[in-house]
Design a protein around this motif. Structure first.
Motif, PDB file in Angstrom:
ATOM      1  N   VAL A 117     -37.006  10.713  76.707  1.00 54.70           N
ATOM      2  CA  VAL A 117     -36.983  12.151  76.447  1.00 54.70           C
ATOM      3  C   VAL A 117     -35.646  12.554  75.857  1.00 54.70           C
ATOM      4  O   VAL A 117     -35.586  13.325  74.885  1.00 54.70           O
ATOM      5  CB  VAL A 117     -37.274  12.936  77.752  1.00 54.70           C
ATOM      6  CG1 VAL A 117     -37.028  14.429  77.545  1.00 54.70           C
ATOM      7  CG2 VAL A 117     -38.698  12.680  78.217  1.00 54.70           C
ATOM      8  N   ALA A 118     -34.552  12.048  76.417  1.00 50.07           N
ATOM      9  CA  ALA A 118     -33.217  12.408  75.939  1.00 50.07           C
ATOM     10  C   ALA A 118     -33.009  11.975  74.491  1.00 50.07           C
ATOM     11  O   ALA A 118     -32.329  12.669  73.724  1.00 50.07           O
ATOM     12  CB  ALA A 118     -32.151  11.795  76.842  1.00 50.07           C
ATOM     13  N   GLN A 119     -33.578  10.837  74.113  1.00 47.11           N
ATOM     14  CA  GLN A 119     -33.473  10.391  72.723  1.00 47.11           C
ATOM     15  C   GLN A 119     -34.369  11.216  71.811  1.00 47.11           C
ATOM     16  O   GLN A 119     -34.025  11.486  70.659  1.00 47.11           O
ATOM     17  CB  GLN A 119     -33.864   8.911  72.620  1.00 47.11           C
ATOM     18  CG  GLN A 119     -32.883   7.942  73.237  1.00 47.11           C
ATOM     19  CD  GLN A 119     -33.410   6.517  73.229  1.00 47.11           C
ATOM     20  OE1 GLN A 119     -34.570   6.265  73.593  1.00 47.11           O
ATOM     21  NE2 GLN A 119     -32.590   5.585  72.800  1.00 47.11           N
ATOM     22  N   ASP A 120     -35.504  11.626  72.326  1.00 47.92           N
ATOM     23  CA  ASP A 120     -36.496  12.286  71.491  1.00 47.92           C
ATOM     24  C   ASP A 120     -36.136  13.733  71.180  1.00 47.92           C
ATOM     25  O   ASP A 120     -36.474  14.248  70.109  1.00 47.92           O
ATOM     26  CB  ASP A 120     -37.863  12.240  72.170  1.00 47.92           C
ATOM     27  CG  ASP A 120     -38.993  12.322  71.169  1.00 47.92           C
ATOM     28  OD1 ASP A 120     -39.157  11.376  70.383  1.00 47.92           O
ATOM     29  OD2 ASP A 120     -39.691  13.341  71.150  1.00 47.92           O
ATOM     30  N   LEU A 121     -35.480  14.416  72.097  1.00 48.16           N
ATOM     31  CA  LEU A 121     -35.141  15.821  71.883  1.00 48.16           C
ATOM     32  C   LEU A 121     -34.003  15.933  70.878  1.00 48.16           C
ATOM     33  O   LEU A 121     -32.976  15.263  70.997  1.00 48.16           O
ATOM     34  CB  LEU A 121     -34.746  16.471  73.210  1.00 48.16           C
ATOM     35  CG  LEU A 121     -35.847  16.501  74.276  1.00 48.16           C
ATOM     36  CD1 LEU A 121     -35.327  17.119  75.564  1.00 48.16           C
ATOM     37  CD2 LEU A 121     -37.068  17.268  73.780  1.00 48.16           C
ATOM     38  N   GLU A 122     -34.189  16.806  69.874  1.00 44.61           N
ATOM     39  CA  GLU A 122     -33.229  16.926  68.775  1.00 44.61           C
ATOM     40  C   GLU A 122     -32.784  18.378  68.608  1.00 44.61           C
ATOM     41  O   GLU A 122     -33.426  19.166  67.913  1.00 44.61           O
ATOM     42  CB  GLU A 122     -33.838  16.399  67.474  1.00 44.61           C
ATOM     43  CG  GLU A 122     -34.165  14.917  67.515  1.00 44.61           C
ATOM     44  CD  GLU A 122     -34.620  14.370  66.174  1.00 44.61           C
ATOM     45  OE1 GLU A 122     -34.636  15.134  65.184  1.00 44.61           O
ATOM     46  OE2 GLU A 122     -34.963  13.172  66.112  1.00 44.61           O
ATOM     47  N   PRO A 123     -31.667  18.783  69.254  1.00 41.42           N
ATOM     48  CA  PRO A 123     -31.152  20.150  69.122  1.00 41.42           C
ATOM     49  C   PRO A 123     -30.838  20.506  67.671  1.00 41.42           C
ATOM     50  O   PRO A 123     -30.278  19.704  66.928  1.00 41.42           O
ATOM     51  CB  PRO A 123     -29.882  20.127  69.969  1.00 41.42           C
ATOM     52  CG  PRO A 123     -30.141  19.057  70.988  1.00 41.42           C
ATOM     53  CD  PRO A 123     -30.910  18.002  70.243  1.00 41.42           C
ATOM     54  N   GLU A 124     -31.229  21.720  67.282  1.00 42.49           N
ATOM     55  CA  GLU A 124     -31.113  22.145  65.895  1.00 42.49           C
ATOM     56  C   GLU A 124     -30.193  23.344  65.716  1.00 42.49           C
ATOM     57  O   GLU A 124     -29.381  23.374  64.796  1.00 42.49           O
ATOM     58  CB  GLU A 124     -32.511  22.501  65.360  1.00 42.49           C
ATOM     59  CG  GLU A 124     -32.560  22.875  63.889  1.00 42.49           C
ATOM     60  CD  GLU A 124     -32.479  21.669  62.968  1.00 42.49           C
ATOM     61  OE1 GLU A 124     -32.064  21.834  61.813  1.00 42.49           O
ATOM     62  OE2 GLU A 124     -32.834  20.560  63.418  1.00 42.49           O
ATOM     63  N   TYR A 125     -30.323  24.352  66.561  1.00 39.39           N
ATOM     64  CA  TYR A 125     -29.619  25.618  66.340  1.00 39.39           C
ATOM     65  C   TYR A 125     -29.375  26.276  67.698  1.00 39.39           C
ATOM     66  O   TYR A 125     -30.150  26.063  68.645  1.00 39.39           O
ATOM     67  CB  TYR A 125     -30.468  26.531  65.455  1.00 39.39           C
ATOM     68  CG  TYR A 125     -29.683  27.460  64.560  1.00 39.39           C
ATOM     69  CD1 TYR A 125     -29.415  27.110  63.232  1.00 39.39           C
ATOM     70  CD2 TYR A 125     -29.222  28.686  65.027  1.00 39.39           C
ATOM     71  CE1 TYR A 125     -28.706  27.970  62.398  1.00 39.39           C
ATOM     72  CE2 TYR A 125     -28.509  29.542  64.199  1.00 39.39           C
ATOM     73  CZ  TYR A 125     -28.258  29.189  62.890  1.00 39.39           C
ATOM     74  OH  TYR A 125     -27.556  30.041  62.074  1.00 39.39           O
ATOM     75  N   ILE A 126     -28.319  27.104  67.788  1.00 39.24           N
ATOM     76  CA  ILE A 126     -27.905  27.677  69.065  1.00 39.24           C
ATOM     77  C   ILE A 126     -27.741  29.184  68.951  1.00 39.24           C
ATOM     78  O   ILE A 126     -27.207  29.695  67.962  1.00 39.24           O
ATOM     79  CB  ILE A 126     -26.555  27.070  69.531  1.00 39.24           C
ATOM     80  CG1 ILE A 126     -26.658  25.549  69.654  1.00 39.24           C
ATOM     81  CG2 ILE A 126     -26.122  27.682  70.863  1.00 39.24           C
ATOM     82  CD1 ILE A 126     -25.314  24.873  69.918  1.00 39.24           C
ATOM     83  N   ALA A 127     -28.177  29.897  69.974  1.00 42.81           N
ATOM     84  CA  ALA A 127     -27.870  31.314  70.148  1.00 42.81           C
ATOM     85  C   ALA A 127     -27.302  31.489  71.546  1.00 42.81           C
ATOM     86  O   ALA A 127     -27.800  30.883  72.502  1.00 42.81           O
ATOM     87  CB  ALA A 127     -29.119  32.175  69.975  1.00 42.81           C
ATOM     88  N   VAL A 128     -26.271  32.316  71.673  1.00 42.95           N
ATOM     89  CA  VAL A 128     -25.593  32.502  72.954  1.00 42.95           C
ATOM     90  C   VAL A 128     -25.775  33.946  73.411  1.00 42.95           C
ATOM     91  O   VAL A 128     -25.684  34.878  72.599  1.00 42.95           O
ATOM     92  CB  VAL A 128     -24.093  32.160  72.849  1.00 42.95           C
ATOM     93  CG1 VAL A 128     -23.423  32.266  74.214  1.00 42.95           C
ATOM     94  CG2 VAL A 128     -23.898  30.754  72.277  1.00 42.95           C
TER      95      VAL A 128
END
Length: 735
Positions: free
Chosen positions: A347-358
């Protein structure tokens, strides 16, 4: 010599000749004209010419029957009461024409269609894979989406940051831009050229270059952010599967500090309070998919100042705690599917963060996981990922969720299909309205397509088998003028594991969505509105769903993929109004919505700046920046688009207009009901309305007030008409 044949020999010879003639006779074949036909709703009828080859000595017939696949309704949209028989006289060549009346109603509808099948031929054959004919009915009552036009976008300048192409090869870009109001400078990530471009925006009508900083010695530049003269760049390693870095510069581009973050940092941002710099570390695999780093989010604490910044100030949040939850995540609608058969990704390898909002209080970050169709929630106090949320799928069978699915049809055909759209958001933005936080996502769509692993396949490909029970018209759906050209995933949809696909999943939602940030509940999705706006635009309808490449625009050449590809989204306040700005990577430009009510955004306007015939103008908007009047060098709000392909920065001035009251019914948004036909259960409307439900005699049978639900219990079977007080109407069939 005189030859004498015996009677028995003569009879035998004649029988042999007759048998040979019989063997030489080819069975007649009856064929359709094409897989699809298109007819205008007001055409009166559609003619279907059927042809025969090798006609026989006796008549040939074929029956023509309506199939279950279709969105048009017999008796309401066309007339076809019973199965009909078409006869070809003995020895006749040419065609026989089947004429089907088309009914012109006064309802605003999407493109509808019905399917007829050639079956039960006598003295002839019909191809079992070319026996269906789909007839598109183009509606003539649907108005162009109404634009409130309370906000005007005026193009101030389109500034070329660098020469984008050398021949057909792109050598520079303008992918992401960041504005610093304290210095009136704009920082642009030239990812392809490997440079940080610094521009003077003191006069937006005359942008001036300040410096161009070569970044290649640090690695590959992916993104840039700026705050109070401190510039932060997200840099991927020269070996992209290794950890990347964040490099800090001063306002002039002089190096300050460098720290290590996760693999392939793809986006960077400052928290609103200025304490943190965050990176979305995508962690993509290599082309062979033999090395797959973990996706992560790095948090850099800069509260102590840049001078004392050290690696100890960097925390990287990973997803390893979710590795044991793969099955549960898939069941929720989160896509976990990467890796090779012999070594599937964790799962950790598969998830691909793209963009962030804070969040406004700088306590929570929300991260899009684009390929995974999900959003992650990060607690900035603990630096831990606290939740993974699916963003859902767009059901393209539903009203308001149609799409133009083929690049092989001449006309724009916004129709409903048995397809689910994976929203797969790229950019995300957070805004507060009346004390409630909302997330806005641009549902671009994305796929994994590597040399060692590819999920991309066209629906019409031989290797993509549709389940015969779920899709009895599979051969028709695979036609290029239907769904055959549509790009779909081969990693989702085989629900029973038998090797064929029971559900169809396409890339992208072709929309933007609004979610409650606290709960993740969907508040709004724009459905087909973005495509409808561009299709109806007086200017840019000519390049509807065109791509953004070096070649001249080709209308509809992205309809088979992800349509307009909404990629960027931001928000801004002007006076008492809150606006959302959504950029579309392919056709180009930006749409503006008033979101004072996040559950019911109002389309304001659409602006674009590209040629209809050449490769000039602004191509491929990705980064989008709103500059408030307080921060603007002109004192007037501005909107900037960073156009990746053309390497340009488009600057728009934003001017609020005095609203003009609309006449009753003018520009009313189309109204739809589903399920339709109804089986006596509550019916959902595509939007909340007040109005009256009438039977065909015109008698009122139900009254509605500000609701998107309609109770049909107790209604007799038949056809009803719902008229909303704003002038919109829709038909409803109760079985």
């Amino acid at each position: 010599m005189h030859l004498n044949f015996s009677p028995l020999l003569s009879a035998t010879l004649l029988l042999g000749l007759a048998a040979g003639a019989a063997r030489a006779q080819t069975t007649p074949t009856i064929a359709r004209p094409s897989a699809t036909l298109t007819v205008a709703e007001d055409a009166g009828s559609v003619s279907i010419p059927l042809s025969i080859t090798n006609p026989g000595t006796v008549a040939s017939t074929v029956q023509v029957a309506v199939q279950a696949l279709g969105t048009a309704t017999a008796g309401q949209d066309y007339t076809y009461a019973i199965t009909q028989t078409v006869t070809f006289p003995a020895g006749a060549t040419g065609t026989q024409t089947l004429t089907i009346p088309i009914l012109d109603d006064a309802l605003a509808e999407e493109t509808e269609y019905f399917v007829v099948r050639l079956l039960n031929p006598t003295n002839a054959t019909v191809s079992a894979t070319a026996n269906d004919i789909l007839v598109y009915i183009k509606d003539n009552d649907t108005p162009a989406p109404a634009r409130a036009n309370n906000l005007t976008l005026g193009l101030v300048q389109s500034y070329q940051t660098a020469t984008p192409f050398s021949g057909n090869t792109q050598i520079n870009s303008a992918e992401i831009a960041a504005f610093d109001p304290t210095t009136k400078r704009l920082y642009v990530a030239n990812s392809i050229g490997g440079k940080l471009e610094i521009l003077n925006l003191a006069n937006p009508a005359a942008i001036a270059a300040v410096a161009s900083i070569d970044i290649k010695s640090y690695g590959g530049l992916n993104s840039v952010a700026v705050r109070n003269g401190l510039v932060a760049c997200a840099i991927e390693n020269s070996n992209p599967q290794q950890n990347g870095s964040v490099v800090f510069f001063d306002q002039n581009g002089a190096f300050q500090k460098q720290v290590t973050v996760g693999a392939m940092p793809d986006m960077i941002t400052f928290s609103p309070d200025g304490r943190y710099v965050l990176t979305a570390n995508e962690g993509e695999p290599n082309a062979a998919y033999t090395t797959d780093p973990e996706g992560s989010v790095s948090v850099i604490d800069i509260s102590g100042g840049i001078a004392g910044l050290a690696q100890a100030n960097v925390s990287t949040a990973t997803f390893t705690a979710f590795n044991s939850q793969a099955a549960a995540l898939r069941a929720q609608g989160i896509r976990i599917y990467g890796g090779l058969a012999a070594s599937p990704s964790t799962v950790a390898q598969d998830l691909e963060p793209e963009y962030i909002a804070v969040s406004a209080n700088s306590q929570t970050a929300y991260i899009t996981l684009q390929e995974n169709n999900a959003i992650a929630v990060l607690d900035l106090a603990t630096k831990q990922i606290t939740a993974l949320r699916p963003v859902g799928y767009t059901d393209h069978t539903q009203p308001g969720r149609s799409l133009d699915a083929s690049d092989r049809t001449t006309e724009v055909l916004m129709a409903n299909w048995p397809i689910k759209g994976m929203r797969q958001p790229d950019a995300i933005n957070l805004v507060e309205v009346n004390g409630t936080s909302y997330l806005l996502t641009a549902n671009e769509g994305d796929s994994r397509d590597y040399s060692g692993f590819s999920e991309v396949v066209r629906l019409g490909a031989n290797g993509y088998a549709l389940d015969a029970t779920a899709f009895p018209n599979a051969s028709l759906l695979k036609q290029e003028t239907v769904l055959g050209r549509l790009n779909v995933t081969n990693k989702l949809g085989d629900t029973d594991g038998d090797g064929d696909f029971d559900e169809i999943y396409a890339y992208g939602g072709r929309s933007f969505s609004i979610y409650n940030a606290a709960t993740g509940a969907e508040v709004y999705d724009s459905g087909n509105l973005l495509e409808r706006v561009t299709a109806a635009d007086a200017t840019y309808g000519a390049i509807f769903n065109a791509s953004n490449g070096f070649e001249a625009p080709v209308r509809k050449n992205r309809s088979d993929d992800k349509g307009p590809e909404p990629e960027g989204v931001t928000t801004g306040r002007i006076g008492n109004n809150l606006y959302a700005f959504v950029s579309m990577e392919r056709v180009g430009g930006v749409m503006v919505f008033n979101i004072n009510n996040p559950a019911a955004p109002v389309l304001e306007t659409y602006a674009n700046n590209r040629s209809l015939t050449t490769t000039t103008g602004d191509l491929g908007p990705e980064g989008i920046v709103f500059i408030s009047a307080a921060d603007s060098p002109t004192g007037q709000p501005l909107l900037l688009l960073a156009n990746e392909v053309s390497s340009t920065i488009a600057v728009y001035s934003l001017q609020a207009n005095t609203p003009t009251a609309a006449r009753p019914g003018q520009g009313a948004e189309p109204l739809a009901a589903y399920p339709n036909p109804s089986q006596g259960a509550p019916v959902r409307l595509s939007r909340a309305v007040s109005g009256t439900l009438h039977d065909l005699a015109g008698r009122p049978v139900r009254h509605l007030r500000a609701t998107d639900r309609l109770d049909t219990s107790g209604l007799a079977a038949g056809v009803y008409l719902l008229r909303a007080d704003d002038g919109a109407a829709t038909k409803l069939i109760v079985n």
